[in-house]
Design an enzyme around this catalytic site. Structure first.
Site, PDB file in Angstrom:
ATOM      1  N   ASP A 111       3.131  -4.472   8.169  1.00  0.00           N
ATOM      2  CA  ASP A 111       1.902  -3.716   7.982  1.00  0.00           C
ATOM      3  C   ASP A 111       0.744  -4.691   8.176  1.00  0.00           C
ATOM      4  O   ASP A 111       0.454  -5.520   7.310  1.00  0.00           O
ATOM      5  CB  ASP A 111       1.888  -3.115   6.566  1.00  0.00           C
ATOM      6  CG  ASP A 111       0.585  -2.381   6.263  1.00  0.00           C
ATOM      7  OD1 ASP A 111      -0.348  -2.452   7.084  1.00  0.00           O
ATOM      8  OD2 ASP A 111       0.517  -1.749   5.190  1.00  0.00           O
ATOM      9  N   LYS A 153     -10.358  -0.320  10.522  1.00  0.00           N
ATOM     10  CA  LYS A 153     -10.523  -1.505   9.673  1.00  0.00           C
ATOM     11  C   LYS A 153     -10.937  -2.726  10.492  1.00  0.00           C
ATOM     12  O   LYS A 153     -11.192  -3.799   9.937  1.00  0.00           O
ATOM     13  CB  LYS A 153      -9.229  -1.802   8.912  1.00  0.00           C
ATOM     14  CG  LYS A 153      -8.936  -0.748   7.821  1.00  0.00           C
ATOM     15  CD  LYS A 153      -7.785  -1.196   6.955  1.00  0.00           C
ATOM     16  CE  LYS A 153      -7.149  -0.053   6.187  1.00  0.00           C
ATOM     17  NZ  LYS A 153      -7.870   0.324   4.962  1.00  0.00           N
ATOM     18  N   HIS A 166       0.871  -1.175   0.000  1.00  0.00           N
ATOM     19  CA  HIS A 166       0.000   0.000   0.000  1.00  0.00           C
ATOM     20  C   HIS A 166       0.916   1.235   0.000  1.00  0.00           C
ATOM     21  O   HIS A 166       1.991   1.190   0.587  1.00  0.00           O
ATOM     22  CB  HIS A 166      -0.832  -0.042   1.277  1.00  0.00           C
ATOM     23  CG  HIS A 166      -1.906   1.000   1.381  1.00  0.00           C
ATOM     24  ND1 HIS A 166      -1.645   2.299   1.732  1.00  0.00           N
ATOM     25  CD2 HIS A 166      -3.242   0.927   1.182  1.00  0.00           C
ATOM     26  CE1 HIS A 166      -2.780   2.981   1.756  1.00  0.00           C
ATOM     27  NE2 HIS A 166      -3.771   2.182   1.426  1.00  0.00           N
ATOM     28  N   CYS A 168      -4.693   2.386  -3.816  1.00  0.00           N
ATOM     29  CA  CYS A 168      -3.444   2.900  -3.220  1.00  0.00           C
ATOM     30  C   CYS A 168      -2.278   1.957  -3.449  1.00  0.00           C
ATOM     31  O   CYS A 168      -1.389   1.822  -2.605  1.00  0.00           O
ATOM     32  CB  CYS A 168      -3.595   3.183  -1.723  1.00  0.00           C
ATOM     33  SG  CYS A 168      -4.775   4.459  -1.359  1.00  0.00           S
ATOM     34  N   GLN A 181      -4.344  -5.107   6.975  1.00  0.00           N
ATOM     35  CA  GLN A 181      -5.312  -6.036   6.382  1.00  0.00           C
ATOM     36  C   GLN A 181      -5.270  -7.421   7.028  1.00  0.00           C
ATOM     37  O   GLN A 181      -5.967  -8.329   6.578  1.00  0.00           O
ATOM     38  CB  GLN A 181      -5.060  -6.184   4.872  1.00  0.00           C
ATOM     39  CG  GLN A 181      -5.268  -4.920   4.078  1.00  0.00           C
ATOM     40  CD  GLN A 181      -6.717  -4.437   4.070  1.00  0.00           C
ATOM     41  OE1 GLN A 181      -7.637  -5.177   4.421  1.00  0.00           O
ATOM     42  NE2 GLN A 181      -6.919  -3.198   3.684  1.00  0.00           N
TER      43      GLN A 181
HETATM   44  C1  LIG Z   1      -2.236  -2.812   3.560  1.00  0.00           C
HETATM   45  C2  LIG Z   1      -2.576  -1.434   4.038  1.00  0.00           C
HETATM   46  N1  LIG Z   1      -1.651  -0.700   4.639  1.00  0.00           N
HETATM   47  C3  LIG Z   1      -1.913   0.539   5.099  1.00  0.00           C
HETATM   48  C4  LIG Z   1      -3.141   1.107   4.943  1.00  0.00           C
HETATM   49  C5  LIG Z   1      -3.368   2.491   5.441  1.00  0.00           C
HETATM   50  O1  LIG Z   1      -4.325   2.488   6.437  1.00  0.00           O
HETATM   51  P1  LIG Z   1      -4.805   3.854   7.073  1.00  0.00           P
HETATM   52  O2  LIG Z   1      -5.352   4.666   5.965  1.00  0.00           O
HETATM   53  O3  LIG Z   1      -5.846   3.428   8.059  1.00  0.00           O
HETATM   54  O4  LIG Z   1      -3.606   4.443   7.708  1.00  0.00           O
HETATM   55  C6  LIG Z   1      -4.149   0.386   4.312  1.00  0.00           C
HETATM   56  C7  LIG Z   1      -5.481   0.986   4.087  1.00  0.00           C
HETATM   57  O5  LIG Z   1      -6.141   0.749   3.106  1.00  0.00           O
HETATM   58  C8  LIG Z   1      -3.861  -0.919   3.855  1.00  0.00           C
HETATM   59  O6  LIG Z   1      -4.795  -1.648   3.238  1.00  0.00           O
END
Ligand SMILES: Cc1ncc(COP(=O)(O)O)c(C=O)c1O
Lengths: 412, 139
Positions: free
Chosen positions: A204, A230, A126, A370, A207
């Protein structure tokens, strides 16, 4: 609370949003990877916190201040238990995953990386787990190397040998599960590899933490981040786990109130962990809400959540296969993917698919999610993505499939 | 919804007018809408201040493709001044449907790319990253 599997159709009643009707259609919410819906338990907890116990934390000696602090710090213990951390000192509250990753990049990264060092990232991250490392690379002069994906979105782990040969690997950043392809990554293997190189791993968990049991020790994680929104909490609260020795040695990220021990005009000493990394007034009620959302999840049982998502994903893949012109992206094997199904429909742009589905009450995301490098690698302008959670029922998938047939009729 | 996918929009999507490329174009511009992954390539031949030929190709959703097709019909044969005066409202009127903020971006890709092309043809230096239209969030 014991973890006996409750059917999604029953759990669904705990989420008030599903009473919503869109233009006469029941809600089919297939966008939980983007943000999850909220349980009544979470909403009631926040409401009751605001209406009975709200005050600022860590500062007030009166009853409300004490209660608010207990609720806030109670959520820290809830997060600790969720991910199997050794101590609440290892849990730092942040705004979300993005802020947590930036905290690590800024604080750990700037203090520990220098020209000649290597940061390893992957092609399927992401943007939130990619851009902070690119910036860190620019700021410190450390090089950044990428592990690429194959056509099915699997990391090509054989590239690690070549990266190892160049030496000086200090940090590896990877998602436990891809948000745009659904790929589950072998975090433990990557953790062992980077530890052999003398580096640390940043996981990270945006997900993965909401969707399966997590144990930072079993994962081998040095840092792990996730977002409360999430997993059914409010937006504005997330968490960073960091191994205590690492956090202890890190300089502060944001500075100001709350993160200090004493401030004199001649200089300042910082507060102890974890508050050293929580400058200013935190998102108090949001953190309490995130704690309640986690309690709810733990009550359902994260192994049950995972099993349900695997079943519903298999069902969705089966039903999508019935629709002519559909191509599903990402790993073919169910066991290699989480509850995220990106697909394309021949001759129809994902935006049109999502718009027509949306008018039928079916909420899916269309775009690059993203992850522009993933799209570029797979040669896709964008995809339509359906993603699932503990409350997803087969009826919702069926309505998506009906909607897809409608899309095909419109564009025939 | 059925509104958004009305016959005339689908018609422009399936049978785009002025589709293709010009080999010796006076000005060629690429427009993108990163949100949707839309890409638009626009070619113009401008003779004596008049848009004599215009062609486009690229990839995008039905709204961006149809709106671009309609835009090319509107400006073909027009003077550069007339074309430059074309507004968001003209495109909306041509589409004949209300557009949500997200789809508005799709619908305006053609017009904003045209504006970049006209400015470039006139030799106007454009601010870096200017996508042809103010007040549109291109994220
Ligand atoms: C794999 C992953 N990392 C990071 C993020 C970023 O999350 P946030 O916008 O809650 O910081 C997301 C959000 O879609 C994600 O799917």
């Amino acid at each position: 609370m014991d973890a006996v599997a409750t059917p999604a159709s029953v759990l669904r009643a705990d989420f008030p949003i599903f009473e919503r009707v869109i233009d006469g259609h029941p809600l089919s919410y297939l966008d939980s990877a983007n943000s999850a819906q909220k349980s009544r338990h979470m909403l009631d907890t926040m409401m009751s916190f605001y209406t009975t116990s709200y005050a600022n934390v860590h500062r007030a000696v009166y009853q409300l201040g004490v209660e608010a602090t207990e609720a806030y710090e109670g959520a820290r213990e809830t997060v600790r238990a969720l991910i199997g951390a050794a101590s609440t000192k290892e849990i730092v509250f942040t705004r979300d995953s993005t802020e947590a990753i930036n905290l690590v990049a800024h604080s750990y990264g700037r203090a520990n990386l220098a020209p000649g060092d290597v940061i390893v990232c992957t092609e399927l991250e992401h943007h939130s787990n990619l851009v902070p490392w690119q910036v860190l690379s620019q700021q410190t002069g450390a090089a950044i190397r990428y592990v690429h994906i194959d056509d099915r979105g699997e990391l090509q782990l054989d590239e690690l040998d070549e990266i190892a040969r160049s030496g000086n690997v200090r940090l590896l950043a990877v998602a436990e599960q891809s948000n745009s392809l659904g790929t589950s990554n072998p975090v433990r293997v990557l953790a062992d590899w980077v530890h052999e190189q003398g580096g640390v791993i940043v996981v990270d968990g945006a997900q993965s933490v909401p969707h399966r049991p997590t144990d930072v020790t079993a994962l081998g994680a040095d840092f792990l981040v996730f977002s409360g929104h999430k997993l059914g909490g409010p937006s504005g609260a997330g968490a960073l786990y960091g191994r205590r020795e690492l956090l202890e040695a890190m300089p502060p990220f944001l500075t100001g109130g709350e993160m200090i021990r004493s401030v004199r005009l001649s200089g300042t000493t910082y507060n102890e962990l974890p508050w050293r990394f929580e400058a200013g007034t935190p998102a108090i009620a949001e953190v309490v809400g995130m704690g309640a959302a986690i309690e709810y999840l733990v009550g359902v049982g994260l192994d049950n959540v995972q099993a349900h998502e695997q079943a519903i994903t298999r069902y969705a893949l089966g039903r999508l296969a019935e629709v002519p012109g559909i191509t599903v992206h990402g790993p073919t094997e169910h066991s290699r993917r989480g509850g995220v199904v990106p697909f394309s429909l021949d001759g129809v742009h994902p935006h049109d698919v999502a718009e027509i589905l949306g008018s039928q009450g079916v909420c899916v995301r269309a775009g690059h999610h993203c992850t522009q490098p993933v799209m570029e690698r797979l040669g896709l302008p964008a995809t339509t993505r359906a993603s699932f959670y503990l409350y997803t029922v087969p009826d919702e998938i069926d309505r998506m499939i009906d909607g897809l047939h409608r899309v095909r009729r419109i564009f025939a | 919804m059925d509104d958004l996918y009305r016959e005339h929009i689908l018609d422009h999507y399936k049978n785009p007018r002025n589709h293709g490329a010009l080999t010796d174009a006076d000005v060629s511009v690429e427009g993108t809408n990163p949100l949707c992954g839309d890409e638009l390539h626009l070619d113009l031949n401008i003779i004596a201040g008049r848009i004599e030929e215009i062609r486009f190709h690229g990839r995008g959703c039905s709204i961006s493709q149809a709106a671009t097709s309609m835009m090319t019909e509107l400006v073909e044969g027009k003077t550069v001044e007339e074309a430059a005066a074309l507004t968001r409202a003209d495109i909306e009127e041509e589409m004949g449907i209300p557009l949500s903020p997200v789809r508005l971006k799709c619908a305006l890709l053609g017009l904003s790319t045209l504006r970049v092309a006209l400015n470039r043809h006139a030799g106007v230096a454009l601010p870096e990253g200017w996508a042809g239209m103010d007040g549109v969030d291109w994220r």
